[in-house]
Design a protein around this motif. Structure first.
Motif, short mmCIF file in Angstrom:
data_model
loop_
_atom_site.label_atom_id
_atom_site.label_comp_id
_atom_site.label_asym_id
_atom_site.label_seq_id
_atom_site.Cartn_x
_atom_site.Cartn_y
_atom_site.Cartn_z
N UNK A 94 35.34 -9.54 2.50
CA UNK A 94 35.04 -8.90 3.77
C UNK A 94 34.66 -7.43 3.56
N UNK A 95 33.83 -6.90 4.46
CA UNK A 95 33.51 -5.47 4.43
C UNK A 95 34.41 -4.77 5.45
N UNK A 96 34.59 -3.45 5.25
CA UNK A 96 35.59 -2.74 6.05
C UNK A 96 34.99 -1.52 6.73
N UNK A 97 35.28 -1.40 8.02
CA UNK A 97 34.87 -0.22 8.77
C UNK A 97 36.13 0.40 9.39
N UNK A 98 36.20 1.74 9.33
CA UNK A 98 37.33 2.43 9.96
C UNK A 98 36.76 3.38 11.00
N UNK A 99 37.36 3.40 12.18
CA UNK A 99 36.83 4.33 13.19
C UNK A 99 37.67 5.62 13.24
N UNK A 100 37.28 6.52 14.14
CA UNK A 100 37.87 7.86 14.13
C UNK A 100 39.33 7.90 14.59
N UNK A 101 39.84 6.80 15.13
CA UNK A 101 41.26 6.75 15.48
C UNK A 101 42.01 5.85 14.49
N UNK A 102 41.31 5.47 13.41
CA UNK A 102 41.98 4.73 12.35
C UNK A 102 42.08 3.23 12.59
N UNK A 103 41.41 2.74 13.64
CA UNK A 103 41.33 1.28 13.80
C UNK A 103 40.50 0.73 12.64
N UNK A 104 40.93 -0.40 12.08
CA UNK A 104 40.24 -0.97 10.93
C UNK A 104 39.66 -2.33 11.29
N UNK A 105 38.37 -2.51 10.99
CA UNK A 105 37.67 -3.77 11.27
C UNK A 105 37.22 -4.38 9.96
N UNK A 106 37.69 -5.61 9.70
CA UNK A 106 37.37 -6.29 8.44
C UNK A 106 36.45 -7.45 8.79
#
Ligand SMILES: [Zn+2]
Length: 413
Positions: free
Chosen positions: A54-66
């Motif tokens: 999986x690839x990973x994205x983190x947003x500015x409040x630290x939510x992580x999307x895999x």
């Protein structure tokens, strides 16, 4: 496809491994948000996601999307998730189960080389518990615009450390603007945190909605006087009037079944002395319902009763609403997907309205959403003795798999 099942043992062993980070002597977990332990938990889960491709994205409040890619890049992802932070005396399953169930869904799809049209994503949201930093459900709240990023950043813990500093320190201050992340549908599996499923002997709770709530502070003011010399007809007894209102709170809840709730949980009597007629009583009122119109009628009923009681008793009665959250009905398509998956898999089931808050409430503001509950022992959570059965967790994850596949659609061949 109907034969498809997740690997329950793998799910269980991942849960137990994550529970080692911040493990407490009593068998629970203490992994407060944005601490070093939270970083270790985040690293472990994202490591598993990378291993699963999986690839990973983190947003500015630290939510992580895999993310596991789908065959059609223009489709928004079908997402599942929850949180991996815990209470100071938390358990192994609250939140963690929802995240690792998502990872297990992806692992299962990988094992069987199943491709979906829509991407599959697994999220963990920052600071769901609200124990170290207020407000609760912070990451999902910022994501859906319930409050601003600046508001969340400025929250401080008891040592004066801010959310922003701590995000940066643990390496999870991402780039993506919160909310700038499309969601096609959102599912969340969670332990029930209540006793209903266990009491009814059911395995899967289909969650049609989360209750709304109205909180009030009420003060009744009379006159203190000596309990002996003051005849009954000359008293201004604040407690006797307050108890009438307290009885009515329960009566109102009973008039709006099955989901009306009415609770007086906090009472202060002044001066609280055996031989003094109470001069003032302050108490809390908590009204809940799953239907906003009914919750409003409960509210109106209570104000009307208080007006009447004020007139009849001649005492001062102040009431102030201090909190209000509307009920959150989940999307019929997602509720249906959960129901159909449960029936297809043959698990015993019932509808369970959630009385507790979840990230799914905020996700529901920006996408169709639904939840899946599994029983937890004695309905206990936010406690180190929180417990759930491996077979129930496995069943909930199977329901999640099939509900997500219905939305994400399997690519033939
Ligand atoms: Zn939770």
């Amino acid at each position: 496809m109907n034969e498809l099942r997740i690997n329950g043992e793998r799910l269980w062993s991942s849960l137990m491994e994550l529970a080692q980070i911040g493990a407490t002597p009593k068998g629970g977990v203490k992994r407060l948000t944005l601490t070093d332990l939270d970083r270790q938990g985040r690293d472990l889960v994202t490591g598993w996601a990378r291993e699963a491709g999986m690839s990973i994205t983190v947003d500015q409040i630290g939510n992580v999307f895999m993310r596991r890619e789908g065959s059609n890049p223009s489709l928004p992802p079908v997402m599942t998730g929850s949180h991996i932070d815990t209470q100071p005396t938390g358990g192994k399953f609250d939140g963690n189960y929802g995240v690792l169930a998502g990872i297990e869904v992806v692992r299962t799809l990988n094992d069987l080389r199943i491709r979906t049209e829509a991407p599959i994503e697994v999220a963990f949201w920052t600071n769901e518990e609200g124990s170290r930093f207020v407000p609760v459900m912070m990451g999902s709240g910022v994501f859906c615009g319930a409050f601003t990023l600046e508001h969340a950043y400025s929250a401080k813990d008891v040592e004066g450390k801010s959310v922003r500093e701590e995000l940066e320190r643990i390496g999870y201050l991402g780039d993506q603007v919160p909310g700038q992340h499309p969601i096609g549908a959102y599912f969340e599996t969670h332990i029930e945190q209540g006793p209903v499923l266990e009491d009814e002997g059911k395995v899967i709770g289909v969650v049609p909605a989360v209750m709304g709530l109205s909180w009030y502070d009420c003060t009744v003011s009379g006159m203190e006087a000596h309990a002996g010399p003051t005849p009954m007809h000359l008293r201004r007894d604040a407690l006797q009037v307050a108890t009438r209102i307290m009885q009515e709170v329960v009566a109102i809840a009973n008039r709006y079944p099955p989901y009306g709730r009415g609770t007086v949980g906090m009472v202060q009597v002044f001066p609280n002395s055996r031989n003094v007629i109470p001069g003032q009583v302050k108490f809390s009122i908590d009204l809940r319902n799953v239907n906003d119109e009914l919750l409003n009628r409960m509210h109106e009923d209570m104000l009307a009763f208080i007006d009447r009681t004020r007139g009849e008793s001649g005492l001062g009665i102040d009431i102030e609403r201090v909190s209000y959250y509307p009920p959150c009905p989940f999307h019929p398509d997602c509720v249906d997907a959960v129901r159909k998956a449960t029936e297809k898999l043959g698990y015993s089931t019932m509808d369970v309205v959630s009385g507790a808050g979840h990230d799914a409430i905020y996700a529901a503001r920006v996408a169709p959403a639904g939840m899946i509950f599994v029983p937890c022992k004695d309905g206990i959570s936010h406690n180190e003795i929180e417990d759930a059965k491996p077979e129930h967790l496995e069943a909930g994850c199977n329901v999640l798999l099939h509900a997500m596949l219905e939305r994400a659609r399997v690519v033939a061949g």
